[in-house]
Motif scaffolding. Structure first.
Motif, PDB file in Angstrom:
ATOM      1  N   ALA A 278      -1.964  18.503   4.737  1.00 46.83           N
ATOM      2  CA  ALA A 278      -3.032  17.496   4.733  1.00 46.83           C
ATOM      3  C   ALA A 278      -3.335  17.051   6.162  1.00 46.83           C
ATOM      4  CB  ALA A 278      -2.626  16.299   3.872  1.00 46.83           C
ATOM      5  N   LEU A 279      -2.288  16.898   6.965  1.00 45.70           N
ATOM      6  CA  LEU A 279      -2.446  16.495   8.365  1.00 45.70           C
ATOM      7  C   LEU A 279      -3.236  17.542   9.150  1.00 45.70           C
ATOM      8  CD1 LEU A 279      -1.684  14.488  10.634  1.00 45.70           C
ATOM      9  CD2 LEU A 279       0.453  15.760  10.930  1.00 45.70           C
ATOM     10  N   GLU A 280      -2.964  18.809   8.848  1.00 47.87           N
ATOM     11  CA  GLU A 280      -3.650  19.900   9.537  1.00 47.87           C
ATOM     12  C   GLU A 280      -5.161  19.836   9.304  1.00 47.87           C
ATOM     13  OE1 GLU A 280      -2.960  24.504   9.166  1.00 47.87           O
ATOM     14  OE2 GLU A 280      -1.043  23.453   9.414  1.00 47.87           O
ATOM     15  N   ARG A 281      -5.544  19.380   8.122  1.00 56.79           N
ATOM     16  CA  ARG A 281      -6.974  19.326   7.765  1.00 56.79           C
ATOM     17  C   ARG A 281      -7.680  18.106   8.358  1.00 56.79           C
ATOM     18  NH1 ARG A 281      -4.534  21.117   2.810  1.00 56.79           N
ATOM     19  NH2 ARG A 281      -4.370  18.988   1.977  1.00 56.79           N
ATOM     20  N   ALA A 282      -6.896  17.132   8.859  1.00 52.32           N
ATOM     21  CA  ALA A 282      -7.473  15.841   9.268  1.00 52.32           C
ATOM     22  C   ALA A 282      -7.786  15.800  10.755  1.00 52.32           C
ATOM     23  CB  ALA A 282      -6.489  14.719   8.927  1.00 52.32           C
ATOM     24  N   ASP A 283      -8.823  15.010  11.112  1.00 54.09           N
ATOM     25  CA  ASP A 283      -9.075  14.760  12.532  1.00 54.09           C
ATOM     26  C   ASP A 283      -8.632  13.356  12.922  1.00 54.09           C
ATOM     27  OD1 ASP A 283     -11.027  13.610  11.025  1.00 54.09           O
ATOM     28  OD2 ASP A 283     -12.690  14.760  11.869  1.00 54.09           O
ATOM     29  N   LEU A 284      -8.535  12.456  11.961  1.00 52.56           N
ATOM     30  CA  LEU A 284      -8.033  11.097  12.199  1.00 52.56           C
ATOM     31  C   LEU A 284      -7.180  10.695  11.006  1.00 52.56           C
ATOM     32  CD1 LEU A 284      -8.186   8.405  13.920  1.00 52.56           C
ATOM     33  CD2 LEU A 284     -10.055   7.742  12.400  1.00 52.56           C
ATOM     34  N   VAL A 285      -6.075   9.992  11.275  1.00 54.58           N
ATOM     35  CA  VAL A 285      -5.175   9.549  10.208  1.00 54.58           C
ATOM     36  C   VAL A 285      -5.157   8.019  10.187  1.00 54.58           C
ATOM     37  CG1 VAL A 285      -2.819   9.611   9.306  1.00 54.58           C
ATOM     38  CG2 VAL A 285      -3.733  11.583  10.541  1.00 54.58           C
ATOM     39  N   ILE A 286      -5.284   7.458   8.989  1.00 54.97           N
ATOM     40  CA  ILE A 286      -5.147   6.011   8.814  1.00 54.97           C
ATOM     41  C   ILE A 286      -3.898   5.767   7.982  1.00 54.97           C
ATOM     42  CG2 ILE A 286      -6.158   3.895   7.898  1.00 54.97           C
ATOM     43  CD1 ILE A 286      -8.909   5.157   8.256  1.00 54.97           C
ATOM     44  N   THR A 287      -2.971   4.999   8.531  1.00 61.47           N
ATOM     45  CA  THR A 287      -1.755   4.645   7.802  1.00 61.47           C
ATOM     46  C   THR A 287      -1.648   3.129   7.741  1.00 61.47           C
ATOM     47  OG1 THR A 287       0.620   5.060   7.618  1.00 61.47           O
ATOM     48  CG2 THR A 287      -0.235   4.709   9.840  1.00 61.47           C
ATOM     49  N   GLY A 288      -0.540   2.605   7.244  1.00 57.91           N
ATOM     50  CA  GLY A 288      -0.365   1.161   7.217  1.00 57.91           C
ATOM     51  C   GLY A 288       0.578   0.691   6.129  1.00 57.91           C
ATOM     52  N   GLU A 289       0.815  -0.625   6.149  1.00 53.37           N
ATOM     53  CA  GLU A 289       1.614  -1.310   5.129  1.00 53.37           C
ATOM     54  C   GLU A 289       1.350  -2.802   5.264  1.00 53.37           C
ATOM     55  OE1 GLU A 289       5.845  -0.847   5.623  1.00 53.37           O
ATOM     56  OE2 GLU A 289       5.786  -1.337   7.745  1.00 53.37           O
ATOM     57  N   GLY A 290       1.928  -3.594   4.374  1.00 54.71           N
ATOM     58  CA  GLY A 290       1.639  -5.023   4.353  1.00 54.71           C
ATOM     59  C   GLY A 290       1.948  -5.733   5.651  1.00 54.71           C
ATOM     60  N   SER A 291       3.130  -5.484   6.198  1.00 54.19           N
ATOM     61  CA  SER A 291       3.532  -6.144   7.445  1.00 54.19           C
ATOM     62  C   SER A 291       3.980  -5.096   8.451  1.00 54.19           C
ATOM     63  CB  SER A 291       4.668  -7.140   7.177  1.00 54.19           C
ATOM     64  OG  SER A 291       5.063  -7.766   8.374  1.00 54.19           O
ATOM     65  N   GLY A 304       6.783   6.771  10.318  1.00 53.48           N
ATOM     66  CA  GLY A 304       6.998   8.193  10.028  1.00 53.48           C
ATOM     67  C   GLY A 304       5.701   8.979  10.076  1.00 53.48           C
ATOM     68  N   VAL A 305       4.640   8.394   9.524  1.00 53.02           N
ATOM     69  CA  VAL A 305       3.328   9.049   9.558  1.00 53.02           C
ATOM     70  C   VAL A 305       2.848   9.178  11.000  1.00 53.02           C
ATOM     71  CG1 VAL A 305       0.887   8.736   8.964  1.00 53.02           C
ATOM     72  CG2 VAL A 305       2.644   8.357   7.227  1.00 53.02           C
ATOM     73  N   ALA A 306       3.004   8.102  11.780  1.00 51.88           N
ATOM     74  CA  ALA A 306       2.542   8.118  13.175  1.00 51.88           C
ATOM     75  C   ALA A 306       3.302   9.162  13.998  1.00 51.88           C
ATOM     76  CB  ALA A 306       2.702   6.730  13.792  1.00 51.88           C
ATOM     77  N   ALA A 307       4.614   9.245  13.776  1.00 49.66           N
ATOM     78  CA  ALA A 307       5.430  10.224  14.525  1.00 49.66           C
ATOM     79  C   ALA A 307       5.008  11.654  14.200  1.00 49.66           C
ATOM     80  CB  ALA A 307       6.907  10.014  14.212  1.00 49.66           C
ATOM     81  N   ALA A 308       4.793  11.919  12.912  1.00 49.79           N
ATOM     82  CA  ALA A 308       4.392  13.274  12.497  1.00 49.79           C
ATOM     83  C   ALA A 308       2.999  13.612  13.027  1.00 49.79           C
ATOM     84  CB  ALA A 308       4.426  13.379  10.977  1.00 49.79           C
ATOM     85  N   ALA A 309       2.100  12.634  12.997  1.00 50.63           N
ATOM     86  CA  ALA A 309       0.732  12.865  13.467  1.00 50.63           C
ATOM     87  C   ALA A 309       0.707  13.093  14.977  1.00 50.63           C
ATOM     88  CB  ALA A 309      -0.157  11.687  13.092  1.00 50.63           C
ATOM     89  N   ARG A 310       1.508  12.292  15.693  1.00 51.30           N
ATOM     90  CA  ARG A 310       1.557  12.438  17.151  1.00 51.30           C
ATOM     91  C   ARG A 310       2.089  13.834  17.520  1.00 51.30           C
ATOM     92  NH1 ARG A 310       4.960   8.055  20.367  1.00 51.30           N
ATOM     93  NH2 ARG A 310       6.517   8.889  18.937  1.00 51.30           N
ATOM     94  N   ALA A 311       3.105  14.296  16.767  1.00 53.01           N
ATOM     95  CA  ALA A 311       3.670  15.624  17.031  1.00 53.01           C
ATOM     96  C   ALA A 311       2.628  16.716  16.806  1.00 53.01           C
ATOM     97  CB  ALA A 311       4.884  15.861  16.141  1.00 53.01           C
ATOM     98  N   ALA A 312       1.665  16.442  15.909  1.00 53.32           N
ATOM     99  CA  ALA A 312       0.601  17.420  15.624  1.00 53.32           C
ATOM    100  C   ALA A 312      -0.645  17.150  16.469  1.00 53.32           C
ATOM    101  CB  ALA A 312       0.244  17.371  14.138  1.00 53.32           C
ATOM    102  N   ASP A 313      -0.526  16.214  17.413  1.00 59.80           N
ATOM    103  CA  ASP A 313      -1.630  15.874  18.325  1.00 59.80           C
ATOM    104  C   ASP A 313      -2.847  15.316  17.583  1.00 59.80           C
ATOM    105  OD1 ASP A 313      -2.281  15.594  20.975  1.00 59.80           O
ATOM    106  OD2 ASP A 313      -3.347  17.504  21.095  1.00 59.80           O
ATOM    107  N   LYS A 314      -2.581  14.483  16.552  1.00 62.74           N
ATOM    108  CA  LYS A 314      -3.667  13.840  15.804  1.00 62.74           C
ATOM    109  C   LYS A 314      -3.641  12.330  16.070  1.00 62.74           C
ATOM    110  CE  LYS A 314      -4.699  17.700  13.674  1.00 62.74           C
ATOM    111  NZ  LYS A 314      -5.470  18.142  12.538  1.00 62.74           N
ATOM    112  N   GLU A 315      -4.823  11.743  16.126  1.00 65.17           N
ATOM    113  CA  GLU A 315      -4.904  10.298  16.372  1.00 65.17           C
ATOM    114  C   GLU A 315      -4.578   9.515  15.107  1.00 65.17           C
ATOM    115  OE1 GLU A 315      -7.513   8.871  20.044  1.00 65.17           O
ATOM    116  OE2 GLU A 315      -8.656   9.189  18.203  1.00 65.17           O
ATOM    117  N   VAL A 316      -3.883   8.384  15.299  1.00 64.20           N
ATOM    118  CA  VAL A 316      -3.484   7.540  14.170  1.00 64.20           C
ATOM    119  C   VAL A 316      -3.900   6.102  14.427  1.00 64.20           C
ATOM    120  CG1 VAL A 316      -1.572   6.757  12.727  1.00 64.20           C
ATOM    121  CG2 VAL A 316      -1.408   8.939  13.877  1.00 64.20           C
ATOM    122  N   VAL A 317      -4.541   5.502  13.424  1.00 66.11           N
ATOM    123  CA  VAL A 317      -4.754   4.058  13.456  1.00 66.11           C
ATOM    124  C   VAL A 317      -4.073   3.477  12.219  1.00 66.11           C
ATOM    125  CG1 VAL A 317      -6.923   4.242  14.728  1.00 66.11           C
ATOM    126  CG2 VAL A 317      -6.970   4.118  12.226  1.00 66.11           C
ATOM    127  N   ALA A 318      -3.782   2.194  12.274  1.00 58.47           N
ATOM    128  CA  ALA A 318      -3.071   1.565  11.156  1.00 58.47           C
ATOM    129  C   ALA A 318      -3.817   0.323  10.675  1.00 58.47           C
ATOM    130  CB  ALA A 318      -1.650   1.181  11.571  1.00 58.47           C
TER     131      ALA A 318
END
Length: 372
Positions: A278-291, A304-318
């Motif tokens: 799924a990460l391979e198909r994405a150009d931007l990743v949105i993750t998050g949680e309550g706090s 965990g999502v941010a670390a995996a995305a960074r390793a795949a050179d994908k941008e992450v916002v939360a």
């Protein structure tokens, strides 16, 4: 676009977070392709995340933490079961305002594992967290065939407190199928069983344990591990000191005795849910949680999502309800930007009560900042 967020505890499930973010994004970019992959770190919400990813939900009647019968679920797909101990033995299974730190049992969690075996699971991902219990997994082991007897040859009472009376532990009748499967202990907690960083001291108070209860539980679990050395050998002491033994009131210890392999919950769940493709198909990743706070950085889903995305050179916002981390810490963790609901609505009570509509507005801002 990939939305891979955890729940906003008390406000939105992980599935609802994905739905609300998607709705907000599409209000700005109507034809936007969005892939939703709700995530969890092994704690409560883990089965729901697996079901959202295509696993089949299975329900079974098991014992709750106080012994009353409850309906609990696990998830199954292609011989892999995702079992969440909180479904059977979690705090949410206690009546409102009721705690039972000395007597709450993990017996129902053992019944859930047995149901997964009955369903033909060859791999079981055992997500632990959010427990009402501090019994070292004794209840779970009993449900799977172990016997824990006092000096009169009677079964010890349920719960961690009852382990103080333990005289003999017999693991010879454990379900033989356990030796034929892969059991993965998925948790974001790496505490040992006992001691200052052990299950009773660190997590007992949030389950209603007084300082006296904490001391009693710590002594009872240490005694439990000592008695188990007779039947399980020196590895019983080894496991008690191992990372993850203290997870979910010590059920991690019981799982290690069953031969489980300990892995950070979010890593396991990202594998199981199919995050990499799924990460391979994405150009931007949105993750998050309550706090989004200091705890997030210690094995929680967004980190965990941010670390995996960074390793795949994908941008992450939360996205989050509340933000309690400085920008430099967020940057180091791999987050490009973080959008707390409190930026859109300063009233915290309103953020909790109306999290869905506010999250949609926040997602509109993300679309404006990154997609237009």
């Amino acid at each position: 676009m990939l939305v891979a967020a955890d729940k906003f505890k008390g406000s939105l499930t992980a599935v609802e977070v994905a739905q609300r973010v998607t709705a907000g994004l599409r209000r700005v970019v109507p034809d936007l392709e969005v892939e939703a992959l709700p995530v969890a770190d092994g704690g409560d919400g883990t089965v729901a995340a697996a079901v959202a990813a295509g696993f089949e939900r299975r329900e079974v009647r098991v014992a709750g933490p106080l012994g009353d019968e409850v309906t609990a679920a696990f998830a199954l797909r292609d011989g892999t079961a995702v079992v969440e101990m909180a479904e059977a033995s979690g705090l949410q299974r206690l009546p409102a305002g009721v705690f039972a730190p000395l007597t709450a049992s993990t017996y129902g969690s053992g019944e859930l594992l047995r149901a997964a075996l009955d369903a033909g699971a060859r791999t079981i991902v055992f997500g632990v967290g959010g427990s009402a219990t501090t019994d070292g997994g004794a209840g779970m082991l009993a449900a799977l065939g172990a016997r824990f007897l006092d000096s009169r040859g009677e079964p010890v009472p349920p719960g961690g407190g009852g382990l103080a009376d333990l005289a003999t532990a017999d693991l010879s009748a454990l379900d033989p199928r356990l030796t034929e499967i892969e059991l993965v202990l998925a948790s974001d907690v790496d505490n040992p069983l006992t001691g200052p960083k052990g299950a009773p001291a660190v997590y007992g108070p949030q389950k209603g344990a007084s300082p006296d209860d904490v001391a009693a539980l710590d002594a009872a679990l240490a005694h439990f591990a000592k008695v188990l050395e007779v039947s399980a050998g020196p590895k019983a002491a080894e496991y008690a000191a191992s990372p993850g033994a203290g997870a979910a009131g010590g059920i991690g210890y019981g799982a290690l005795l069953l031969g489980a392999r300990f892995r950070p919950g979010i890593e396991v769940m990202l594998d199981v849910l199919g995050f990499a493709p799924a990460l391979e198909r994405a150009d931007l990743v949105i993750t998050g949680e309550g706090s989004l706070d200091e705890q997030t950085l210690h094995g929680k889903a967004p980190a965990g999502v941010a670390a995996a995305a960074r390793a795949a050179d994908k941008e992450v916002v939360a996205v989050c309800g509340r933000l309690a981390l400085p920008p430099e810490t967020l940057g180091r963790a791999g987050f490009r930007r973080v959008y707390p609901l409190t930026d859109a609505e300063p009233d915290v009570a309103k953020c909790i009560a109306e999290a869905g509509p506010i999250l949609e507005r926040v997602a509109e801002r993300i679309a404006g900042d990154f997609l237009t």
